[in-house]
Design a protein around this motif. Structure first.
Motif, PDB file in Angstrom:
ATOM      1  N   TYR A 102       0.814  -1.220   0.000  1.00 58.48           N
ATOM      2  CA  TYR A 102       0.000   0.000   0.000  1.00 58.48           C
ATOM      3  C   TYR A 102       0.849   1.274   0.000  1.00 58.48           C
ATOM      4  CZ  TYR A 102      -3.567  -3.411   1.161  1.00 58.48           C
ATOM      5  OH  TYR A 102      -4.397  -4.505   1.145  1.00 58.48           O
ATOM      6  N   ASP A 103       2.146   1.136   0.234  1.00 63.19           N
ATOM      7  CA  ASP A 103       3.055   2.275   0.093  1.00 63.19           C
ATOM      8  C   ASP A 103       3.515   2.450  -1.354  1.00 63.19           C
ATOM      9  OD1 ASP A 103       2.923   2.703   2.825  1.00 63.19           O
ATOM     10  OD2 ASP A 103       4.813   1.677   3.262  1.00 63.19           O
ATOM     11  N   ALA A 174     -16.765  -2.017  -1.003  1.00 60.72           N
ATOM     12  CA  ALA A 174     -15.531  -1.678  -1.714  1.00 60.72           C
ATOM     13  C   ALA A 174     -14.589  -0.942  -0.768  1.00 60.72           C
ATOM     14  CB  ALA A 174     -15.837  -0.814  -2.938  1.00 60.72           C
ATOM     15  N   ARG A 175     -13.287  -1.112  -1.009  1.00 58.51           N
ATOM     16  CA  ARG A 175     -12.291  -0.401  -0.206  1.00 58.51           C
ATOM     17  C   ARG A 175     -11.126   0.032  -1.075  1.00 58.51           C
ATOM     18  NH1 ARG A 175      -8.366  -4.604   1.118  1.00 58.51           N
ATOM     19  NH2 ARG A 175      -9.332  -6.668   1.137  1.00 58.51           N
ATOM     20  N   THR A 176     -10.491   1.100  -0.667  1.00 60.21           N
ATOM     21  CA  THR A 176      -9.274   1.558  -1.310  1.00 60.21           C
ATOM     22  C   THR A 176      -8.135   1.432  -0.301  1.00 60.21           C
ATOM     23  OG1 THR A 176      -8.320   3.325  -2.652  1.00 60.21           O
ATOM     24  CG2 THR A 176      -9.605   4.013  -0.729  1.00 60.21           C
ATOM     25  N   ASN A 177      -6.988   2.040  -0.583  1.00 63.23           N
ATOM     26  CA  ASN A 177      -5.829   1.841   0.294  1.00 63.23           C
ATOM     27  C   ASN A 177      -6.108   2.189   1.752  1.00 63.23           C
ATOM     28  OD1 ASN A 177      -4.414   1.110  -2.002  1.00 63.23           O
ATOM     29  ND2 ASN A 177      -2.653   2.420  -1.556  1.00 63.23           N
ATOM     30  N   ALA A 178      -6.873   3.267   1.966  1.00 65.34           N
ATOM     31  CA  ALA A 178      -7.114   3.698   3.350  1.00 65.34           C
ATOM     32  C   ALA A 178      -7.817   2.620   4.156  1.00 65.34           C
ATOM     33  CB  ALA A 178      -7.930   4.992   3.356  1.00 65.34           C
ATOM     34  N   GLY A 185      -4.290  -3.210  10.089  1.00 66.56           N
ATOM     35  CA  GLY A 185      -3.725  -2.601  11.286  1.00 66.56           C
ATOM     36  C   GLY A 185      -2.578  -1.659  11.011  1.00 66.56           C
ATOM     37  N   LEU A 186      -2.538  -1.086   9.812  1.00 65.87           N
ATOM     38  CA  LEU A 186      -1.478  -0.149   9.437  1.00 65.87           C
ATOM     39  C   LEU A 186      -1.953   1.286   9.611  1.00 65.87           C
ATOM     40  CD1 LEU A 186      -0.399  -1.905   6.102  1.00 65.87           C
ATOM     41  CD2 LEU A 186       0.867  -1.911   8.270  1.00 65.87           C
ATOM     42  N   PRO A 187      -1.044   2.230   9.811  1.00 62.24           N
ATOM     43  CA  PRO A 187      -1.443   3.642   9.871  1.00 62.24           C
ATOM     44  C   PRO A 187      -2.200   4.013   8.597  1.00 62.24           C
ATOM     45  CG  PRO A 187       0.849   3.384  10.521  1.00 62.24           C
ATOM     46  CD  PRO A 187       0.412   2.054   9.991  1.00 62.24           C
ATOM     47  N   THR A 188      -3.277   4.774   8.750  1.00 58.20           N
ATOM     48  CA  THR A 188      -4.124   5.057   7.603  1.00 58.20           C
ATOM     49  C   THR A 188      -4.575   6.505   7.594  1.00 58.20           C
ATOM     50  OG1 THR A 188      -6.035   4.235   6.346  1.00 58.20           O
ATOM     51  CG2 THR A 188      -6.264   4.332   8.747  1.00 58.20           C
TER      52      THR A 188
END
Length: 249
Positions: A102-103, A174-178, A185-188
């Motif tokens: 996702y980075d 639906a979902r995107t990177n955020a 569990g990553l910073p978003t």
């Protein structure tokens, strides 16, 4: 979640290398991660045994923001709500920098429930090409009206040479990177979830369909299509299959 996650369905993932990562991530490495790491792990889970990777035939066009497609049919979408699904890794030594996908890539994920499918017109092998017709109907359009529209579209498309069959889906979530970062569990960020068309038909072909197939779909004068809030049409070419290579056979 906008709809209950259960029953047969598909995880539909479109992506691109992020503009900020183009200096460190090339397409070959991105696809190597997909095939050798990410999908290889996914098809070893209990809930997903088949995976397909396609590339948009109009990649590079401004109208195709995310040209890479991967999808994962599954007998029960409920699998996506369990711990085994959430444990699928998104960090890899194959990827540069942080190694967190996702980075490095912009990824949209749709969870779609299976609505129905037609019978294949020939011995079924993974379709070399798919034509994906997706719409967001007007707010006052009923499910019956939308299904009738797709029935008529399928009747027309099925007359084309090398047509195999059609599979129809309806969006659950639906979902995107955020949202994907939050899932892992990553910073978003507070980026809103994407709003892709809620209905889509995947028309399968054994060879690249003639341009008139796309033209006939785009030129349809059906009221459902004319009033639709979104109307998308994409053609994809098969790049690789994984696992049992079964797509709702």
């Amino acid at each position: 979640m906008s709809a209950e996650m259960k029953g047969p369905g598909i995880l539909w993932v479109t992506s691109r290398i992020a503009a900020s990562a183009k200096d460190i991530l090339d397409e070959e490495t991105f696809m190597k991660w997909y095939d050798d790491d990410h999908i290889a792990e996914i098809v070893e889970t209990e809930g997903i045994k088949d995976a397909f990777r396609y590339i948009n035939v109009e990649r590079g066009s401004p109208s195709v923001p995310k040209p890479f497609l991967a999808f994962y049919p599954m007998p029960d979408l409920a699998f996506t709500q369990g711990s085994d699904f959430k444990k699928i890794r998104v960090k890899s030594d194959i990827l540069p920098g942080s190694g967190i996908v996702y980075d490095l890539a912009d990824i949209d994920v749709g969870y779609y429930g299976l609505v129905g499918k037609t019978e294949a017109t020939a011995k079924k092998e993974p379709a070399q090409y798919i034509v994906v017709s997706a719409i967001e109907p007007a707010s006052d359009a009923s499910d019956d009206e939308v299904n009738k529209f797709f029935d008529e579209q399928i009747a027309a498309v099925s007359k084309a040479s090398n047509y195999l069959r059609t599979i129809r889906f309806k969006l659950c979530y639906a979902r995107t990177n955020a949202q994907s970062r939050a899932l892992k569990g990553l910073p978003t960020t507070d980026e809103p979830a994407p709003e892709p068309p809620t209905w889509q038909a995947v028309h399968e072909f054994s060879v690249e369909p003639a341009a008139e197939v796309r033209g006939n779909i785009k030129g349809d004068s059906n009221p459902v299509l004319e009033k639709a809030k979104q109307n998308e049409l994409n053609v994809y070419k098969l790049a690789k299959t994984h696992g049992g290579k079964k797509f709702f056979e």
